[in-house]
Design an enzyme around this catalytic site. Structure first.
Site, PDB file in Angstrom:
ATOM      1  NE  ARG A  73      42.454  48.618  42.270  1.00 10.47           N
ATOM      2  CZ  ARG A  73      42.218  49.580  41.403  1.00 10.47           C
ATOM      3  NH1 ARG A  73      42.890  50.730  41.467  1.00 10.47           N
ATOM      4  NH2 ARG A  73      41.335  49.423  40.436  1.00 10.47           N
ATOM      5  CE1 TYR A 201      38.552  45.517  48.118  1.00  2.91           C
ATOM      6  CE2 TYR A 201      40.278  46.920  47.224  1.00  2.91           C
ATOM      7  CZ  TYR A 201      39.292  45.961  47.040  1.00  2.91           C
ATOM      8  OH  TYR A 201      39.077  45.447  45.789  1.00  2.91           O
ATOM      9  CE  LYS A 210      45.342  44.283  40.018  1.00  2.00           C
ATOM     10  NZ  LYS A 210      43.974  44.568  40.094  1.00  2.00           N
ATOM     11  CG  HIS A 230      45.141  45.056  35.288  1.00  2.00           C
ATOM     12  ND1 HIS A 230      44.196  46.059  35.343  1.00  2.00           N
ATOM     13  CD2 HIS A 230      44.735  44.123  36.168  1.00  2.00           C
ATOM     14  CE1 HIS A 230      43.255  45.735  36.226  1.00  2.00           C
ATOM     15  NE2 HIS A 230      43.558  44.560  36.726  1.00  2.00           N
ATOM     16  CB  SER A 252      39.449  47.411  38.199  1.00  2.00           C
ATOM     17  OG  SER A 252      40.839  47.524  38.371  1.00  2.00           O
ATOM     18  CB  CYS A 254      36.360  45.903  32.404  1.00  2.00           C
ATOM     19  SG  CYS A 254      35.966  47.582  32.920  1.00  2.00           S
ATOM     20  CG  ASP A 281      43.832  41.086  38.481  1.00  2.00           C
ATOM     21  OD1 ASP A 281      42.947  41.708  37.864  1.00  2.00           O
ATOM     22  OD2 ASP A 281      44.510  41.605  39.379  1.00  2.00           O
ATOM     23  NE  ARG A 375      37.256  43.112  43.833  1.00  2.00           N
ATOM     24  CZ  ARG A 375      37.750  43.217  42.601  1.00  2.00           C
ATOM     25  NH1 ARG A 375      38.377  42.212  42.025  1.00  2.00           N
ATOM     26  NH2 ARG A 375      37.622  44.340  41.932  1.00  2.00           N
TER      27      ARG A 375
HETATM   28  P1  GTP Z   1      39.096  42.980  38.559  1.00  2.00           P
HETATM   29  O1  GTP Z   1      39.181  41.774  39.439  1.00  2.00           O
HETATM   30  O2  GTP Z   1      38.593  44.182  39.271  1.00  2.00           O
HETATM   31  O3  GTP Z   1      40.356  43.269  37.831  1.00  2.00           O
HETATM   32  O4  GTP Z   1      37.875  42.703  37.513  1.00  2.00           O
HETATM   33  P2  GTP Z   1      37.753  41.769  36.212  1.00  2.00           P
HETATM   34  O5  GTP Z   1      38.312  42.467  35.029  1.00  2.00           O
HETATM   35  O6  GTP Z   1      38.260  40.409  36.495  1.00  2.00           O
HETATM   36  O7  GTP Z   1      36.158  41.742  36.001  1.00  2.00           O
HETATM   37  P3  GTP Z   1      35.104  40.540  36.204  1.00  2.00           P
HETATM   38  O8  GTP Z   1      35.334  39.400  35.262  1.00  2.00           O
HETATM   39  O9  GTP Z   1      35.053  40.199  37.636  1.00  2.00           O
HETATM   40  O10 GTP Z   1      33.749  41.249  35.779  1.00  2.00           O
HETATM   41  C1  GTP Z   1      33.295  42.416  36.401  1.00  2.00           C
HETATM   42  C2  GTP Z   1      31.839  42.668  36.104  1.00  2.00           C
HETATM   43  O11 GTP Z   1      31.618  42.726  34.701  1.00  2.00           O
HETATM   44  C3  GTP Z   1      30.913  41.587  36.648  1.00  2.00           C
HETATM   45  O12 GTP Z   1      29.801  42.187  37.246  1.00  2.00           O
HETATM   46  C4  GTP Z   1      30.510  40.818  35.434  1.00  2.00           C
HETATM   47  O13 GTP Z   1      29.239  40.258  35.591  1.00  2.00           O
HETATM   48  C5  GTP Z   1      30.570  41.851  34.306  1.00  2.00           C
HETATM   49  N1  GTP Z   1      30.932  41.212  33.023  1.00  2.00           N
HETATM   50  C6  GTP Z   1      31.990  40.400  32.791  1.00  2.00           C
HETATM   51  N2  GTP Z   1      32.009  39.965  31.505  1.00  2.00           N
HETATM   52  C7  GTP Z   1      30.946  40.535  30.906  1.00  2.00           C
HETATM   53  C8  GTP Z   1      30.423  40.484  29.555  1.00  2.00           C
HETATM   54  O14 GTP Z   1      30.946  39.829  28.671  1.00  2.00           O
HETATM   55  N3  GTP Z   1      29.302  41.231  29.318  1.00  2.00           N
HETATM   56  C9  GTP Z   1      28.698  41.977  30.292  1.00  2.00           C
HETATM   57  N4  GTP Z   1      27.605  42.663  29.954  1.00  2.00           N
HETATM   58  N5  GTP Z   1      29.148  42.043  31.564  1.00  2.00           N
HETATM   59  C10 GTP Z   1      30.257  41.334  31.864  1.00  2.00           C
HETATM   60  C1  SPV Z   2      41.354  45.464  40.551  1.00  2.00           C
HETATM   61  O1  SPV Z   2      40.821  46.450  41.098  1.00  2.00           O
HETATM   62  O2  SPV Z   2      41.796  45.508  39.384  1.00  2.00           O
HETATM   63  C2  SPV Z   2      41.430  44.178  41.265  1.00  2.00           C
HETATM   64  C3  SPV Z   2      41.065  44.155  42.672  1.00  2.00           C
HETATM   65  O3  SPV Z   2      41.850  43.187  40.701  1.00  2.00           O
HETATM   66  S1  SPV Z   2      42.315  44.835  43.659  1.00  2.00           S
HETATM   67  O4  SPV Z   2      43.152  43.739  44.154  1.00  2.00           O
HETATM   68  O5  SPV Z   2      41.647  45.484  44.780  1.00  2.00           O
HETATM   69  O6  SPV Z   2      43.121  45.751  42.926  1.00  2.00           O
HETATM   70 MN    MN Z   3      42.330  43.648  38.515  1.00  2.00          MN
END
Ligand code: GTP
Ligand code: SPV
Ligand code: MN
Length: 593
Positions: A73, A201, A210, A230, A252, A254, A281, A375
């Site tokens: 983004r 993207y 979003k 979110h 994002s 996290c 999400d 992704r």
């Molecule tokens: P968006 O799709 O961007 O909104 O991301 P999200 O909030 O769904 O994050 P996601 O669950 O995909 O995790 C993102 C990154 O954080 C990955 O590389 C995970 O491996 C890492 N991660 C997720 N949960 C944990 C956790 O509990 N501990 C640690 N150390 N890393 C984590």
């Molecule tokens: C984020 O960045 O929080 C996502 C991926 O979930 S995107 O759809 O690119 O915003």
């Molecule tokens: Mn997201």
């Protein structure tokens, strides 16, 4: 024009205008049929836009690479085009709508020449649910069409529900030349309109996600008395068979997808604990007839971060990607025509192509095979732990709201707010280290209120006020309890101090116990913290003393932190709700005690 799938006048008039502007060579309505999807996949493969992966190992799965300059983004090119600048607020980039329309129409004019205009009717939320909203996206990208067919409910059935109504969100996407200098993602909240140019993207072009489900929807929610957040939505099933629902907002990359699909640690599994995923999400939240808050997931798939997803960290997400999935910007293993990313396993392919499209030997290369923000787009139905309530048009009742960020220092593992308004304060002061999900520096702490900094479609001061007003309509007994978590505390050597992933259930368990009034907590200036003995560490290589290190409140560090909050709040002037100023003053005074 190809035979229209609707006689809706507002829609046909809008399309006429866009055809005039964009000058497509061909027009195709997306009806949602399997035959049409197959034909589009085949066409995209013939041009190289998609690569078909191994049909035995990854049936109906495809790989796509975006332009190297177009992988995340672009927050500084994402504009809120409200008539008044004040309505966009100090945390959004704003442009006058008239000026923005002119700029965008100049960029987009004639850009569909020699290309096809795809018309995608889609529903955010189950088709026909009272929570749901309809959008139309026009695009010149098959990749966008096929992603939207996974991420949303698409096709003729949506137009049937729309009927003659004018209540739909207009979305125009033009790839143009993928020119980073002319890339703009613009929301016009007062016109129900989104225009995206020069990107291919995900978050910039899958306009249901979003742009609509957060930026436009947050604005609609403000006016209509509901909330677009979110947030993931999960159901925690306890051994007695009861399921409690939790919404959690993390910025994002996290941990939302990971938490939403977590597999309980062995001891918990044996006792009968299960986690069910409703969404990973976005949550649309509104009050139900019984006075509680209910949430739906407006999406129909997962656009998840690939790196770090593996058999151990998130087996449910991995399983979700085994069929009908589109992978974006991961590495391509040429030996068996599958995909790979950092953290999938310890055996990177040696005969591969990296995310940029260059030959790649994972055993030798210093470069990454997959982009850090690569992704997968996977259908929600693939998820082994998808909730039985996923399609429930009324949503699920929320017991707890959890905020959280990525903080190596300061923020404890978990704490509970003192009441609703204090909880809104806790959400408003969220800080988190930036990630690869947006362009720009990674690992820098920034304030990201409610994980909505890049996604709030109006003045964030008014958004906070909306949160406070929602709270005023809730009976305190029925209002969700509000918490903050941090899975990312590190020691001085940079090692995580909490195991995270499945073990986060130990914290969710405490959260639900707090909601039920089953466990005590210690009151501190920032909120209620657990006693270490009340977090179950069974099966972990961790002592109560280890845990105490991440259940601390460092007065000096918090005072420093609150200076950042002062700076944030100062930007809002008279749009800062008085309630939040009061909460901040209270926390400061309590820290002094
Ligand atoms: P968006 O799709 O961007 O909104 O991301 P999200 O909030 O769904 O994050 P996601 O669950 O995909 O995790 C993102 C990154 O954080 C990955 O590389 C995970 O491996 C890492 N991660 C997720 N949960 C944990 C956790 O509990 N501990 C640690 N150390 N890393 C984590
Ligand atoms: C984020 O960045 O929080 C996502 C991926 O979930 S995107 O759809 O690119 O915003
Ligand atoms: Mn997201």
């Amino acid at each position: 024009m190809e035979t229209n799938l609707t006689s809706n006048k507002s829609l046909l008039d809008w399309l006429d205008e866009k055809v005039e502007l964009l000058k497509p060579s061909k027009i195709v309505w997306i009806d949602g049929s399997q035959e049409q999807i197959e034909a589009l996949r085949a066409e995209a493969c013939s041009t190289g836009e998609l690569i078909k992966l191994n049909e035995e190992l990854l049936p109906d799965c495809y790989l796509h690479r975006t332009a190297v300059n177009d992988v995340a983004r672009v927050e500084d090119r994402t504009l809120i085009c409200s008539r008044s600048e004040k309505d966009a607020g100090p945390t959004n980039h704003w442009m006058d709508p008239e000026k923005a329309y002119k700029m965008l129409y100049d960029i987009a004019a004639g850009s569909y020449e020699g290309r096809t205009m795809y018309i995608i009717p889609y529903s955010m939320g189950p088709v026909g649910s009272p929570f749901s909203k309809i959008g139309i996206e026009i695009t010149d990208s098959i990749y966008v069409v096929l992603n939207m067919c996974i991420m949303t409910r698409v096709g003729k059935k949506v137009l049937d529900v729309l009927g003659d109504s004018n209540d739909w969100v207009r979305g125009m996407h033009c790839k143009c030349d993928i020119d980073a200098e002319n890339r703009w993602i613009c929301q016009f909240p007062e016109d129900n309109t989104i225009i995206s140019v020069n990107s291919g993207y995900g978050g910039n072009v899958l306009l249901g996600k979003k742009c609509f489900a957060l930026r436009i929807a947050s604005y609609l929610g403000k006016n209509e008395g509901w909330q677009a957040e979110h947030m993931l939505i999960l159901g925690l099933e306890k051994p007695n068979g009861e399921t409690k629902y939790i919404c959690a907002a993390f910025p994002s990359a996290c941990g939302k997808t990971n938490l939403a699909m977590l597999i309980p640690p062995e001891g918990y599994k044996k006792k009968g604990y299960k986690v069910w995923c409703v969404g990973d999400d976005i949550a649309w939240i509104r009050k139900g007839p019984d006075g509680r808050l209910y949430a739906i997931n407006p999406e129909n798939g997962f656009f998840g971060v690939a790196p770090g997803t593996n058999e151990k960290s998130n087996p449910n997400a991995l399983e979700s990607t085994k069929k009908g999935t589109i992978f974006t910007n991961v590495a391509h293993n040429l030996d068996n025509n599958t995909v790979w990313w950092e953290g999938l396993d310890k055996n990177p392919p040696t005969n591969a192509v990296d995310w940029k499209g260059n030959p790649w030997n994972g055993a030798e290369s210093e470069e990454k095979g997959a982009h850090p923000n690569s992704r997968f787009t996977a259908p929600a139905v693939n998820c082994p732990c998808i909730s039985s309530e996923f399609e429930n048009p009324q949503g699920v009742p929320i017991s707890a709201i959890v905020f959280g960020g990525r903080r190596a220092k300061l923020t404890p593992l978990v704490y509970q707010s003192k009441d609703w308004n204090h909880g809104v304060f806790v959400g408003s002061i969220m800080g988190s280290e930036t990630t690869a999900a947006a362009t720009g520096a990674v690992g820098v702490v920034r304030r990201d209120p409610m994980a909505m900094l890049p996604f709030c479609g109006y003045n964030m001061g008014d958004y906070w006020k909306h949160w406070i007003e929602i709270g005023e309509t809730l009976d305190p007994d029925k209002a969700p309890k509000i918490f903050n978590v941090n899975w990312f505390r590190k020691d001085d050597e940079g090692n995580f101090l909490w195991p995270g992933f499945g073990d986060n259930l130990r914290v969710l368990d405490w959260i639900i116990d707090r909601c039920e009034g089953d466990v005590d907590a210690q009151e501190t200036a920032i909120g209620y913290l657990p006693y270490a003995k009340d977090i179950n560490l069974e099966g972990l290589d961790m002592t109560e003393a280890d845990l105490d290190k991440i259940l601390d409140v460092d007065k000096d560090a918090w005072e420093e932190e609150l200076k950042g909050v002062d700076e944030l709040y100062a930007k809002f002037g008279d749009t800062l709700p008085k309630e939040l100023a009061d909460e901040l003053a209270k926390v400061k005074a309590d820290l002094e005690k």
